[in-house]
Design a protein around this motif. Structure first.
Motif, PDB file in Angstrom:
ATOM      1  N   THR A   1       0.838  -1.203   0.000  1.00 18.42           N
ATOM      2  CA  THR A   1       0.000   0.000   0.000  1.00 18.42           C
ATOM      3  C   THR A   1       0.872   1.253   0.000  1.00 18.42           C
ATOM      4  O   THR A   1       1.744   1.423   0.854  1.00 18.42           O
ATOM      5  N   LEU A   2       0.632   2.108  -0.983  1.00 19.19           N
ATOM      6  CA  LEU A   2       1.426   3.316  -1.154  1.00 19.19           C
ATOM      7  C   LEU A   2       0.502   4.510  -1.226  1.00 19.19           C
ATOM      8  O   LEU A   2      -0.543   4.443  -1.869  1.00 19.19           O
ATOM      9  N   GLY A   3       0.868   5.588  -0.592  1.00 23.00           N
ATOM     10  CA  GLY A   3       0.030   6.774  -0.655  1.00 23.00           C
ATOM     11  C   GLY A   3       0.865   8.018  -0.916  1.00 23.00           C
ATOM     12  O   GLY A   3       1.951   8.168  -0.360  1.00 23.00           O
ATOM     13  N   ILE A   4       0.358   8.877  -1.786  1.00 21.95           N
ATOM     14  CA  ILE A   4       1.023  10.148  -2.054  1.00 21.95           C
ATOM     15  C   ILE A   4      -0.067  11.206  -2.052  1.00 21.95           C
ATOM     16  O   ILE A   4      -1.086  11.062  -2.734  1.00 21.95           O
ATOM     17  N   SER A   5       0.110  12.251  -1.272  1.00 24.62           N
ATOM     18  CA  SER A   5      -0.944  13.259  -1.226  1.00 24.62           C
ATOM     19  C   SER A   5      -0.369  14.659  -1.271  1.00 24.62           C
ATOM     20  O   SER A   5       0.550  14.997  -0.536  1.00 24.62           O
ATOM     21  N   ALA A   6      -0.972  15.476  -2.129  1.00 23.67           N
ATOM     22  CA  ALA A   6      -0.583  16.880  -2.207  1.00 23.67           C
ATOM     23  C   ALA A   6      -1.534  17.728  -1.372  1.00 23.67           C
ATOM     24  O   ALA A   6      -1.343  18.919  -1.242  1.00 23.67           O
ATOM     25  N   ASN A   7      -2.583  17.103  -0.822  1.00 16.81           N
ATOM     26  CA  ASN A   7      -3.563  17.868  -0.057  1.00 16.81           C
ATOM     27  C   ASN A   7      -3.231  17.795   1.432  1.00 16.81           C
ATOM     28  O   ASN A   7      -3.111  16.712   1.992  1.00 16.81           O
TER      29      ASN A   7
ATOM     30  N   PHE B   1       6.043   5.919  -9.694  1.00 18.83           N
ATOM     31  CA  PHE B   1       6.642   4.908 -10.560  1.00 18.83           C
ATOM     32  C   PHE B   1       7.953   4.368 -10.000  1.00 18.83           C
ATOM     33  O   PHE B   1       8.294   3.206 -10.216  1.00 18.83           O
ATOM     34  N   ARG B   2       8.660   5.207  -9.247  1.00 15.79           N
ATOM     35  CA  ARG B   2       9.867   4.699  -8.600  1.00 15.79           C
ATOM     36  C   ARG B   2       9.482   3.606  -7.596  1.00 15.79           C
ATOM     37  O   ARG B   2      10.086   2.547  -7.539  1.00 15.79           O
TER      38      ARG B   2
ATOM     39  N   GLY C   1       2.019  21.954  -9.470  1.00 14.89           N
ATOM     40  CA  GLY C   1       1.727  21.895  -8.044  1.00 14.89           C
ATOM     41  C   GLY C   1       2.071  20.558  -7.416  1.00 14.89           C
ATOM     42  O   GLY C   1       1.522  20.217  -6.375  1.00 14.89           O
ATOM     43  N   GLY C   2       2.933  19.795  -8.036  1.00 11.62           N
ATOM     44  CA  GLY C   2       3.377  18.547  -7.419  1.00 11.62           C
ATOM     45  C   GLY C   2       3.084  17.309  -8.241  1.00 11.62           C
ATOM     46  O   GLY C   2       3.545  16.209  -7.912  1.00 11.62           O
ATOM     47  N   ALA C   3       2.312  17.445  -9.331  1.00  9.51           N
ATOM     48  CA  ALA C   3       1.888  16.270 -10.099  1.00  9.51           C
ATOM     49  C   ALA C   3       3.082  15.479 -10.647  1.00  9.51           C
ATOM     50  O   ALA C   3       3.121  14.252 -10.554  1.00  9.51           O
ATOM     51  N   ARG C   4       4.038  16.214 -11.206  1.00  8.37           N
ATOM     52  CA  ARG C   4       5.193  15.495 -11.761  1.00  8.37           C
ATOM     53  C   ARG C   4       5.945  14.730 -10.681  1.00  8.37           C
ATOM     54  O   ARG C   4       6.323  13.575 -10.852  1.00  8.37           O
ATOM     55  N   ARG C   5       6.150  15.438  -9.571  1.00  7.84           N
ATOM     56  CA  ARG C   5       6.888  14.804  -8.490  1.00  7.84           C
ATOM     57  C   ARG C   5       6.148  13.555  -7.983  1.00  7.84           C
ATOM     58  O   ARG C   5       6.742  12.501  -7.736  1.00  7.84           O
ATOM     59  N   SER C   6       4.825  13.673  -7.839  1.00 11.70           N
ATOM     60  CA  SER C   6       4.038  12.537  -7.360  1.00 11.70           C
ATOM     61  C   SER C   6       4.156  11.351  -8.308  1.00 11.70           C
ATOM     62  O   SER C   6       4.321  10.205  -7.871  1.00 11.70           O
ATOM     63  N   LEU C   7       4.059  11.630  -9.610  1.00 14.00           N
ATOM     64  CA  LEU C   7       4.133  10.539 -10.582  1.00 14.00           C
ATOM     65  C   LEU C   7       5.498   9.872 -10.569  1.00 14.00           C
ATOM     66  O   LEU C   7       5.603   8.645 -10.623  1.00 14.00           O
TER      67      LEU C   7
ATOM     68  N   ALA D   1      -2.198   1.801  -4.806  1.00 12.04           N
ATOM     69  CA  ALA D   1      -1.499   3.087  -4.773  1.00 12.04           C
ATOM     70  C   ALA D   1      -2.509   4.211  -4.834  1.00 12.04           C
ATOM     71  O   ALA D   1      -3.310   4.295  -5.771  1.00 12.04           O
ATOM     72  N   PHE D   2      -2.505   5.053  -3.814  1.00 12.41           N
ATOM     73  CA  PHE D   2      -3.415   6.199  -3.769  1.00 12.41           C
ATOM     74  C   PHE D   2      -2.615   7.465  -4.062  1.00 12.41           C
ATOM     75  O   PHE D   2      -1.545   7.672  -3.492  1.00 12.41           O
ATOM     76  N   VAL D   3      -3.120   8.279  -4.987  1.00 13.29           N
ATOM     77  CA  VAL D   3      -2.444   9.544  -5.265  1.00 13.29           C
ATOM     78  C   VAL D   3      -3.477  10.667  -5.306  1.00 13.29           C
ATOM     79  O   VAL D   3      -4.504  10.561  -5.968  1.00 13.29           O
ATOM     80  N   ASN D   4      -3.207  11.728  -4.565  1.00 14.91           N
ATOM     81  CA  ASN D   4      -4.051  12.921  -4.634  1.00 14.91           C
ATOM     82  C   ASN D   4      -3.273  14.024  -5.340  1.00 14.91           C
ATOM     83  O   ASN D   4      -2.159  14.368  -4.944  1.00 14.91           O
ATOM     84  N   PHE D   5      -3.867  14.559  -6.421  1.00  9.63           N
ATOM     85  CA  PHE D   5      -3.254  15.673  -7.161  1.00  9.63           C
ATOM     86  C   PHE D   5      -4.013  16.959  -6.840  1.00  9.63           C
ATOM     87  O   PHE D   5      -5.243  16.983  -6.888  1.00  9.63           O
ATOM     88  N   MET D   6      -3.287  18.005  -6.592  1.00 13.61           N
ATOM     89  CA  MET D   6      -3.920  19.246  -6.130  1.00 13.61           C
ATOM     90  C   MET D   6      -3.987  20.361  -7.172  1.00 13.61           C
ATOM     91  O   MET D   6      -4.444  21.455  -6.855  1.00 13.61           O
ATOM     92  N   GLU D   7      -3.515  20.117  -8.371  1.00 11.97           N
ATOM     93  CA  GLU D   7      -3.396  21.239  -9.311  1.00 11.97           C
ATOM     94  C   GLU D   7      -4.657  22.091  -9.459  1.00 11.97           C
ATOM     95  O   GLU D   7      -4.589  23.309  -9.432  1.00 11.97           O
ATOM     96  N   PRO D   8      -5.833  21.475  -9.618  1.00 15.33           N
ATOM     97  CA  PRO D   8      -7.010  22.333  -9.835  1.00 15.33           C
ATOM     98  C   PRO D   8      -7.431  23.129  -8.598  1.00 15.33           C
ATOM     99  O   PRO D   8      -8.323  23.963  -8.682  1.00 15.33           O
ATOM    100  N   HIS D   9      -6.841  22.859  -7.463  1.00 13.08           N
ATOM    101  CA  HIS D   9      -7.222  23.541  -6.237  1.00 13.08           C
ATOM    102  C   HIS D   9      -6.698  24.975  -6.257  1.00 13.08           C
ATOM    103  O   HIS D   9      -5.643  25.260  -6.777  1.00 13.08           O
TER     104      HIS D   9
END
Lengths: 480, 473
Positions: A110-116, A189-190, A179-185, A201-209
């Protein structure tokens, strides 16, 4: 630990495109290659509805399958009476239900990445994740109060605009590509490359915020538009009062500014879409990720001046509740084509559990209830003088129930409204007595009555554990 | 004697109890004797004002639970603001869910009567009752402190607060002043609203701001510090004005009771009972600076909780228990002997008033979970049980200068003759039952009324004075 057991089910990439409106995501009036591709390689839910108009309850609903009042990760519990945020609300029974915890027990990595900043360890959102990267750890309350932001108000306009423009430009140059999308991706993938075997794998992208940022190098902007964008961002972000008033529906913005704001927002959604396309393609192309399921969903939409409102969290209008929901994956598990019926995004919880058992899951259509938890949670709202007189309304919980195209809304103070989304998708006219008021009231009453009680607040009563607030109160009086 | 009836012929009896947390009977007398607080003075002339004994220990959570159940801690189970969990030495904070005897409003509900209960400490979390309840201290959030929940938004509209901000009020005099009046205004606004709108047989409204003011500044007031004396006067005048309004506003025939849960007095010394136990080898910890009892050394034989509660660390009861059953009496005997010599080295005075053994003071099924020995407070000596303290004696903690007193709580019943004393806090619930025409049996306490017929009232207050005089002879 059960981690050694290898699960049967497919890997799941669970992507939340934070603050993304369904209508903007779907590019109305044009062919959306993204959605076309999704209908071919997966299933598109045309009327997905979030059970909450803002981040924390919406995410928690997807992770528990429960309504906001049931899981309790919502406004009434997030702050104590003094307005201080509480921490670690995800605990006890909630942890047992928590989607990553469930999947981990089945043997998933289980992997999680969150920009929020809400979807972060401080509330306990990292429960069940082997690894959790929080791009904005530190909680949502930390605001940068740069000196220049505070002094900028004192200067007459030509000077102030110059200072603001300089600040915006500096920030834009500092933020990097997005806003972090590239870094999260890259991180995702790493991590995925490190090991084989099923993962969640859970990823939250914040760009539209908010704050919306212009595209890199102001692509497609004329010199004048570029100047306007920078000026607008500077004006709106250096006056936090704009965001307060926008939440209250009291903000007034000239049409030109509003159009620019919408353009910037749409730009952010488009940008995120291109990153998501990259994600889906990469998953499909990667060796060993072939049967992976990719869920793309949003936690809530965004108000762009409709009903006098900007931002989110402050209403139950469709601008906030109607969200994109797409599921890519093997046909026998996720299906194909379009689902026109309404589904609540919290039903992703049961769906993910089914997929993990290699069972197909078509998200349940039909009836949905969403609830708003007032907006008093926003500590900065307190600073607005007019907010005090609105306190009751601002704090009120509200609910909405759907039946086909009928949408019924009611709040704690007794206000109610009924809309016909078929003839009035913008929710501008409350239906008169000829509408099915009685039936909708009954539907809502039954839905609310049928919910499980008790989960919401028991975590802070001190009966089962020492509570820091109680302790602080007792210490203040010398009792401890 | 006269029989009281409301003029409209409604013979239904109703009771309003105004609670004033920590308000000492002696202080009220001093103030009215000095010509202040005219509404209190006028009211007191219409009935009997007597000092009442608080609960054991005289701490608000125990005291108010004793008030609203009519039982002692041995029955209701709340021995203090905190307690060890039954199975470990970890703390928990008892709340209404832990109270083992029915509240007076539950007893009344069985007889079809309705209650409004506002800000009684120890009533969190709010639970359904026949009537309305707004919990008091310690209530971490207003959301769960209100029944029925619809009331929540309206209370917020009134600016209602459960409590003032104790930390800032302790640190800043200006903040205290502002919070004191602000919280009191919200409180009285809520009482006015509920009084006007609700249908009730029993109304209990408690003001807790008094206790906060006393905790922070009682010593300064006694020392005559001008701004503190001024604040005491102004705040009590505000209460007096509210009382004046209340007396006018209450419908004819409503019984009026004023009470407090304990008194207040000057604090000279902080006494740490756990440091005392450590010095005498009863207690040790596995940490240098223990934050709580969880790190108690399993060889410890006695530990204590505030205020003045001593527990033998019984084997079998908790994983870190050490004293086998057959040795408990010996440990107790030694402890009691040592406590008999627990004196202030400066004055040679005992640091407590009375030493009480569990079975002598507590009645009821929860007795077993109570302290083996309890010390009641002697004015001047505040009994604390901080586990981190290494010194037995110290000055009062910063900003905390005032302590509870055990036998100076306030009791007043308008127009009623009281039976001879002693007057105990657990007598109030049966008194309320009596006033409402309900059999007061079933409580530990007994009704305070001189006559068992609740409609019989003293016509001539001299009768009352003679009655009270008789008891002291």
């Amino acid at each position: 630990m059960s981690g050694s057991r290898s699960p049967e089910g497919p890997s799941i990439v669970f992507v939340v495109a934070d603050t993304t409106r369904a209508d903007v995501f779907a590019e109305p009036g044009s062919n959306s290659p993204f959605l076309d591709e999704a209908r071919r390689a997966g299933r598109v839910y045309e009327r997905a509805t979030s059970p909450a108009p803002w981040t924390a309850p919406a995410h928690a609903s997807m992770f528990t399958g429960l309504a906001p009042a049931e899981h309790g990760i919502w406004r009434p519990n997030l702050f104590d009476d003094a307005g201080h945020p509480r921490s670690k609300l995800v605990q006890g029974e909630l942890v047992d239900r928590w989607l990553p915890v469930k999947l981990k027990k089945l043997g998933y990595r289980t992997l999680g990445i969150s920009a929020n900043p809400w979807v972060a360890p401080f509330l306990g959102f990292d429960a069940g994740f082997d690894r959790f990267l929080s791009l904005k750890e530190g909680g949502p309350m930390r605001r940068s109060r740069a000196l220049s932001a505070r002094i900028v108000r004192r200067f007459p306009d030509p000077v102030a605009s110059r200072i603001r423009r300089r600040r915006v430009k500096r920030r834009l140059s500092e933020r990097g590509l997005d806003g972090g999308a590239r870094r999260s991706l890259e991180t995702l993938f790493r991590w995925l490359a490190e090991d084989r075997g099923p993962f969640f794998a859970f990823v939250n992208f914040m760009e539209p915020h908010w704050p919306y940022q212009p595209p890199a190098d102001f692509e497609g902007f004329s010199t004048q538009e570029r100047r306007h964008a920078i000026d607008l961002i500077g004006r709106l972000t250096s006056f936090s009062r704009f965001s307060i008033k926008a939440l209250l529906g009291q903000a007034t913005l000239p049409d030109r500014d509003r159009a620019m704001l919408q353009r910037l927002y749409v730009g952010e959604v488009r940008y995120l879409q291109s990153r998501l396309t990259e994600l889906v393609e990469k998953v499909e192309a990667a060796e060993g990720l072939r049967d992976t399921i990719v869920v793309l969903v949003s936690d809530h939409g965004e108000q762009l001046g409709e009903h006098g409102l900007f931002g989110h969290g402050s209403s139950l209008y469709e601008e906030l509740l109607h969200v994109p929901l797409l599921v890519f994956g093997p046909e026998d598990l996720v299906g194909r084509g379009s689902e026109p019926g309404r589904v609540g995004t919290q039903s992703l919880y049961e769906a993910c559990k089914s997929w993990a058992r290699c069972e197909g899951a078509d998200l349940n259509g039909g009836f949905v209830v969403a609830e708003g938890d007032g907006m008093w949670f926003h500590p900065i709202v307190r600073r607005l003088p007019s907010a005090a007189s609105l306190e009751t309304e601002l704090r009120a919980t509200s609910w909405t129930a759907y039946d086909g195209d009928w949408k019924y809304v009611r709040d704690e103070t007794g206000h109610e409204a009924l809309f016909d989304l078929a003839s009035d998708p913008g929710e501008t006219r409350v239906v008169g007595a000829e509408g099915p008021w009685k039936a909708m009231r009954k539907i809502m009453a039954e839905a609310l009555a049928g919910r499980r009680p008790g989960m919401q607040v028991d975590r802070n009563d001190g009966s089962s554990e020492t509570n820091p607030e109680i302790e602080a109160q007792l210490r203040a009086l010398g009792y401890m | 004697v006269n029989r009281r009836r409301s003029p409209d012929g409604d013979s239904r009896s109703r009771v309003f109890v105004l609670g004033l947390d920590g308000f000492p009977c002696s202080y009220l007398r001093t103030e009215t004797d000095a010509g202040r607080l005219p509404n209190f003075r006028a009211l007191v002339a219409e009935g009997s004002l007597v000092p009442m004994r608080s609960s054991v220990p005289s701490v608000s959570s125990t005291a108010w639970t004793t008030f609203f159940t009519g039982h002692d801690a041995g029955a209701h189970g709340v021995f203090g603001f905190m307690d060890c969990r039954p199975e470990s030495h970890d703390f928990y904070f008892p709340n209404l869910d832990h109270v083992r005897t029915p509240a007076i409003w539950d007893v009344l509900a069985d007889k079809g009567k309705r209650s409004v209960v506002l800000n009684v400490p120890g009533t969190y979390p709010a639970r359904p009752l026949r009537g309305t309840l707004v919990s008091g201290f310690v209530a971490p959030s207003l959301e769960r402190a209100v029944h029925p929940p619809e009331l929540l938004a309206r209370l917020r509209h009134l600016g209602y607060r459960i409590d003032l901000d104790a930390w800032s009020s302790r640190a800043s005099f200006e903040r205290l002043e502002e919070d004191l009046f602000g919280t009191f205004d919200g409180r009285t606004a809520a009482i006015r609203m509920l009084l006007a709108e609700e249908d009730w047989d029993l109304f209990v409204g408690v003001v807790t701001e008094t206790d906060r003011l006393y905790h922070f500044h009682w010593n300064d007031m006694e020392a005559g510090e001008p701004r503190v004396v001024d604040l005491f006067h102004r705040f009590h005048e505000a209460i007096d004005r509210f009382l004046g309004w209340l007396v006018e506003a209450l419908p004819a025939g409503v019984e009026l009771v004023l009470m407090s849960d304990h008194g207040f007095t000057k604090e000279r010394v902080d006494v740490s009972t756990n440091a005392w136990l450590r010095e005498r080898g009863y207690l040790a910890f596995q940490e240098d600076v223990p934050k709580n009892l969880s790190s108690i050394d399993p060889r410890s034989t006695v530990y204590s909780l505030a205020p003045g509660r001593f527990y033998v660390n019984r084997a079998g009861a908790r994983p870190r228990g050490s004293v086998p059953p057959d040795q408990v009496p010996a440990v107790l005997e030694r402890l009691v002997a040592d406590l008999r010599g627990f004196k202030d080295p400066e004055t040679g005075e005992l640091v407590y008033q009375d030493l009480l053994l569990r079975d002598d003071v507590y009645h009821g099924a929860q007795r077993e979970s109570g302290p083996d020995v309890v010390l009641t407070l002697r004015p001047g000596y505040e009994l604390k049980a901080s586990t981190g303290a290494t010194e037995v004696f110290g000055p009062p903690a910063n900003g905390l200068a005032g302590m509870h007193s055990s036998d100076d709580a306030l009791l007043f019943v308008r127009g009623a003759a009281l039976r001879p004393g002693p007057y105990e806090l657990h007598d109030l619930a049966p008194t309320v039952a009596s006033l409402l025409g309900i059999d007061p049996a079933g409580f530990l306490g007994t009704s305070l009324l001189a006559s068992t017929d609740p409609t019989v009232r003293v016509h001539d207050m001299d009768d009352q004075k003679r009655l009270q005089g008789a008891k002291t002879q």
